[in-house]
Design an enzyme around this catalytic site. Structure first.
Site, PDB file in Angstrom:
ATOM      1  CD  GLU A   1      10.415   6.530  19.544  1.00 18.07           C
ATOM      2  OE1 GLU A   1      11.031   6.332  20.614  1.00 18.07           O
ATOM      3  OE2 GLU A   1      10.900   6.318  18.422  1.00 18.07           O
TER       4      GLU A   1
ATOM      5  CG  HIS B   1       8.686  11.892  17.677  1.00 19.86           C
ATOM      6  ND1 HIS B   1       9.893  12.464  17.308  1.00 19.86           N
ATOM      7  CD2 HIS B   1       8.599  10.735  16.962  1.00 19.86           C
ATOM      8  CE1 HIS B   1      10.492  11.681  16.418  1.00 19.86           C
ATOM      9  NE2 HIS B   1       9.721  10.635  16.188  1.00 19.86           N
TER      10      HIS B   1
ATOM     11  CD  GLU C   1       7.893  33.353  15.052  1.00 15.99           C
ATOM     12  OE1 GLU C   1       7.919  33.008  13.869  1.00 15.99           O
ATOM     13  OE2 GLU C   1       6.866  33.325  15.742  1.00 15.99           O
TER      14      GLU C   1
ATOM     15  CG  HIS D   1      13.992   9.819  14.195  1.00 20.42           C
ATOM     16  ND1 HIS D   1      14.055   8.579  14.774  1.00 20.42           N
ATOM     17  CD2 HIS D   1      12.669  10.119  14.142  1.00 20.42           C
ATOM     18  CE1 HIS D   1      12.838   8.136  15.020  1.00 20.42           C
ATOM     19  NE2 HIS D   1      11.977   9.055  14.655  1.00 20.42           N
TER      20      HIS D   1
ATOM     21  CG  HIS E   1       9.217  11.503  11.393  1.00 16.36           C
ATOM     22  ND1 HIS E   1       8.945  10.267  10.878  1.00 16.36           N
ATOM     23  CD2 HIS E   1       9.580  11.295  12.686  1.00 16.36           C
ATOM     24  CE1 HIS E   1       9.133   9.325  11.824  1.00 16.36           C
ATOM     25  NE2 HIS E   1       9.514   9.945  12.928  1.00 16.36           N
TER      26      HIS E   1
HETATM   27  O1  2HA Z   1       6.833   5.582  13.848  1.00 16.00           O
HETATM   28  O2  2HA Z   1       8.040   8.206  14.738  1.00 16.00           O
HETATM   29  O3  2HA Z   1      10.054   7.355  16.188  1.00 16.00           O
HETATM   30  C1  2HA Z   1       6.747   6.307  15.000  1.00 16.00           C
HETATM   31  C2  2HA Z   1       7.966   7.081  15.151  1.00 16.00           C
HETATM   32  C3  2HA Z   1       9.111   6.440  15.820  1.00 16.00           C
HETATM   33 ZN    ZN Z   2       9.935   9.107  14.767  1.00 13.57          ZN
END
Ligand code: 2HA
Ligand code: ZN
Length: 273
Positions: free
Chosen positions: A116, A139, A169, A210, A141
């Site tokens: 990414e 980033h 909050e 995602h 998940h």
């Molecule tokens: O595997 O999270 O979006 C890495 C990620 C791709």
């Molecule tokens: Zn991801």
């Protein structure tokens, strides 16, 4: 100084481990980037090597030309970062156009920076133009936030308002709100453009089905933001699972909170239901 002795590297590693412990990084899920300060580059310069080949970023970030970034490796597992940071993360340098990068430290067992990278660098560029103190893009998940993208309409206004309602909050922690990107193929320039567009307005962008992207000035702010949004999403998942809200915080109560806490809450999120 050795990279691993530097405070920024320690902060980077700690965030990776904190995210792993939250359960947000199954397998190689998630990625992290940090835009180094000029003095941090100088501090560790003797530990960097400038002989690797330049490679295309896959997008162009001219406002970041010549800068250095610590980033997680593509296909590497967050749970391994604390055990072997030199094999699972790297520092990259950008060329003078902001179109190519080279690895100057780390990934000692091979590999590339995060898949990414275009999203990370485009987000960091957008944020730098607004406020040069922004340095971290993360980033993950995040389970509950992802779950909500299957039941809530994929609209900024709705995600922001529903998550604000779940914890007092929240409007203080993310007063600008949250953006939502509909499902897109990850890893490329298109999702990077869509995400960085949202980062012009928000510090949080949710990728439907995602995960989530957060931006911030340091590791604490960025991790704390992700943690707060995801906690709020967890409460909403529980509330919906218990049959839905029977009472909640009202628009005028948000306006009152905004006044007392000195934050501005855009009216577009305070719609009547
Ligand atoms: O595997 O999270 O979006 C890495 C990620 C791709
Ligand atoms: Zn991801």
């Amino acid at each position: 100084m050795a990279v691993l002795d530097a405070e920024f590297a320690q902060g980077f590693i700690r965030l990776c481990n904190d995210g792993w412990e939250q359960g947000w990084h199954e397998r190689n899920g998630g990625n992290l980037s940090y835009r180094m300060k000029a003095e941090e580059v100088e501090e560790v310069r003797s530990d960097l090597k400038f002989d690797a080949a330049w490679q295309p970023i896959g997008t162009s970030v001219p406002a970041l030309a010549g800068e250095f970034f610590m980033v997680t490796g593509s296909g590497k597992y967050f749970r391994n970062v604390i055990l072997d940071p030199e094999a699972n993360t790297c520092i990259i340098e950008l060329d003078d156009k902001g179109e190519n990068f080279r690895i100057v430290w780390g990934l000692v067992k091979g590999g590339r920076p995060t898949s990414e990278l275009p999203s990370h660098l485009m987000n960091l560029e957008v944020k730098k133009k607004i406020n040069p103190d922004y340095r971290v893009v993360y980033h993950a998940h995040t389970t509950n936030t992802i779950a909500l993208t299957f039941v809530l309409p994929l609209k900024d206004e709705i995600f922001t308002r529903e998550l604000w309602e779940m914890a007092t909050e929240c409007p203080v922690v993310f007063p600008d709100g949250i953006g939502v990107v509909h499902w897109m193929v990850p890893g490329g320039r298109d999702i990077a453009v869509a995400t960085s567009d949202l980062m012009k307005k928000y510090d949080v962008a949710i990728w439907a089905h995602h995960g989530m992207f957060c931006a911030g000035t340091d590791f604490d702010m960025t991790f704390g933001l992700m943690h707060t949004v995801e906690k709020s999403a967890e409460i909403l998942v529980k509330v919906l699972s218990m049959g839905g809200k029977k009472q909640t915080i009202q628009p005028d109560e948000f306006r009152h909170l905004a006044k007392d806490f000195g934050v501005t809450l855009p009216e577009k999120f305070l719609y009547e239901k």
